[in-house]
Structures are given as structure tokens and as C-alpha cells.
Enzyme design. Sequence first.
Site, mmCIF file in Angstrom:
data_model
loop_
_atom_site.group_PDB
_atom_site.id
_atom_site.type_symbol
_atom_site.label_atom_id
_atom_site.label_comp_id
_atom_site.label_asym_id
_atom_site.label_seq_id
_atom_site.Cartn_x
_atom_site.Cartn_y
_atom_site.Cartn_z
ATOM 1 C CD GLU A 27 39.345 63.002 41.985
ATOM 2 O OE1 GLU A 27 40.062 62.810 40.987
ATOM 3 O OE2 GLU A 27 38.872 62.082 42.675
ATOM 4 C CB SER A 61 38.766 75.646 43.979
ATOM 5 O OG SER A 61 37.606 74.990 43.518
ATOM 6 C CG LEU A 96 43.895 68.365 48.850
ATOM 7 C CD1 LEU A 96 45.201 68.798 49.519
ATOM 8 C CD2 LEU A 96 44.088 68.150 47.344
ATOM 9 C CD GLN A 114 11.692 63.698 10.337
ATOM 10 O OE1 GLN A 114 11.696 64.890 10.623
ATOM 11 N NE2 GLN A 114 11.415 63.266 9.118
ATOM 12 C CG PHE A 142 43.851 61.845 48.650
ATOM 13 C CD1 PHE A 142 45.168 61.417 48.516
ATOM 14 C CD2 PHE A 142 43.517 63.105 48.196
ATOM 15 C CE1 PHE A 142 46.123 62.236 47.930
ATOM 16 C CE2 PHE A 142 44.466 63.939 47.606
ATOM 17 C CZ PHE A 142 45.773 63.498 47.485
#
Length: 402
Positions: free
Chosen positions: A380, A155, A148, A296, A146
Amino acid sequence: MPPAAKASPSGPPPFDPYDPLGLDDLLSDEDRAVRDTVRRWAAERVLPHVAGWYERGELPVIRELARELGAIGALGMPLTGYGCAGASAVQYGLACLELEAADSGIRSLVSVQGSLAMYAIHRYGSEEQRQQWLPRMAAGEVIGCFGLTEPDHGSDPAAMRTRARKDGSDWVLDGRKMWITNGSVAGVAVVWAQTDEGIRGFAVPTDTPGFSAPEIHHKWSLRASVTSELVLDGVRLPADAVLPGVSGLRGPLSCLSHARYGIVWGAMGAARASFEAALDYARSREQFGKPIGGFQLTQAKLADMAVELHKGILLAHHLGRRMDAGRLRAEQISFGKLNNVREAIDICRTARTILGANGISLEYPVMRHATNLESVLTYEGTVEMHQLVLGKALTGLDAFRG
């Protein structure tokens, strides 16, 4: 009001440290069957080898793995017809969780194949394109990628420079795409380009003259994954190569939303593997005369990790049910990716502290998952982009452009 639920005569089931909220109760028998099939495949075919692949920076059997994933119905899972499984969104999410519990690179292979390349062709392609590509992609016989993201535009995809121009009845594509999973092994690339009609998608056979996909090396994340640059130098395509069903950014962004949904689940797989490694280690590693799980501070870490892990899985379930009901919004997917990837990285880092120096060894999965998630955090949609998506939804004010 509905009647109160009756308590089981035998009382609640025993506490399960690996499922402290009893989230398995949310699953149907079919859901569990899908999950168990993918978990078993990953355990047999990925986990024995993935540390070596990661160390060497390769995924040498990617074509073989793709065919096997096709055989179990994991490619294009939520899509219907054309050899696809027609699974529910929750079942697809469960598969993503199990795949990323093995390695983010394997989940990325499946996500890019199904949620990006196949989804684009299934939703926006012509019937001829669907028939040409989808059955072979569902079977893993053809791998897709893909295109892009570009070297200078991640962005802000609206500013992409890759261009497709008409030449008679043909299209001619020129440009570059960057950080493309599956690129150098793909048989078809879904490439997005500027045209005089706006941004359009193209199904590009990768043997077309002018197309090349040099692999990107020297990565310190997603090393067991194929990542490439796409180079398009005068790639000539027939008129029917364009995806006819969409123009503008709506096309690629809808594909990204579908893939981001899988990440919401997948990130919790990486977190689960790291948490379970830390829990098992804490029970067996002894210091000062007793297992470190008896101290702890270690218990506090394990408790906080368990809380965030299972909250994230519960969030993924909720989004999956909304997707299956046709009620899931893109902003809600941003909510899930922002939270779950961020929390998954924190879980991995905390798990590393429990394992001490062993946490950086590939004998354990923790550091591998932590470094992989650094990429998942960015791709993404970066943290900042998802924050702005949610900020715009909350305030009604767009902060993307000053």
C-alpha cells in the site's frame, strides 16, 4: 484568552510506563470500550495461537476468525448501514492498533475486508451490489479481497495489464493480480482492470468460471496470513458487475488511502507489543548482578523507543480526528504511513537487541513483528512512493515520471 486549566487538588496521576504521555485521556468512554473489546478478543483468540500459525505459515481458522470479527463489529467499522458499525475513524484506528499488536496478518485480514473490498463496494457500488455483498461481509460470512497489484506493476497501477472487454452486454476479464491478501478464501474479489472507458472496478464472485486464486507460499513475512495470486482467464461477468460510481485511478487510490490510514495505527500496535516485551524483559533479566534495565545503555534504548512509539500514536490520533472532521488529505496519510511504519521497524529492531538471543525466538513477539513490518513497509505504498507524494506536495513538482 481561555482561563488557565486548574491543577488537580491531588496533583498529576502517577507516571505510567505503558502510557507515558497520558494519551488515554484523549479517548472517550466509547473509544475505550471499542479498544478494550478488540484487545480482549485478540488476547483470547489470537495471541495463544499466533506463534504456531506463524511458524507453520498458515492461518487455518481464517473463516472462523472472520465471523468472530464480524460479531464484534470489526469488519467495515467506519462504514454506515448494511450491518456495519458506523464507528468513528479514531475507533477504527484503535481497533487496527490492537489487532496488529497481536499480528499484522490479523490486521491485514480486517483492513483488506473493510477498508478495501467493502469500502470500494460501499462507496462506488450500486445499491444492488451493496445489498448483495455488504451485510454478509460485515458479518464475516463472506470474505473479500482487492485485486490491484500485478506481477509487473505494483507502484505504477496505471500500467496494469488486466483488461476487461465488452462482449455484448457482458464483460470478459483477463489478467493476473499478485500479493492479494485473503485471495484464496474470498467469496468476492474487487478487481480493477483496463477498459476502453479507462480503469474500472468489478465485483467478481470467486466461483465464476475462469477465476482462480492459488495461494502464495514460502513467505518469511506475514506468515499468519493468506496471500494469493488472482488468475482471470476469460472471466465472464454480467453488465451489473462493474462498480458504477467511479472510473480511473481515483477509485482504487481512494480505497488505498482508507486502508493506509489503518496502517498508521496498526504499525504502532506492532511497535507497542515489541516495546512492552523489551520493557518487561529488561526489568527481569539479570546480568552482572542486576536487571539489565538498570544499565544506562538499556535505559537509553527504552527511552528512545517510548518517545517514537507514543509520538507515532499521537500522530495517528491527530490524523483520525482530521478524518472524522472530513479534513484529512491523502498526503497526510502518506506522512503517517511513512513515519509510523519506519519507526515501528526501528523499535522492533531495538527491542530485539534488548532481548538478546531470546529476541529471535517465537516465545517472544519481537522478531515476528519485525519481519511482518517489512511487508507493511512495502505494501500500500513503498517508502519511496510516500516520499514522492510528500515531495510533490511540498514543492509542487511531480517527480514520479522523469
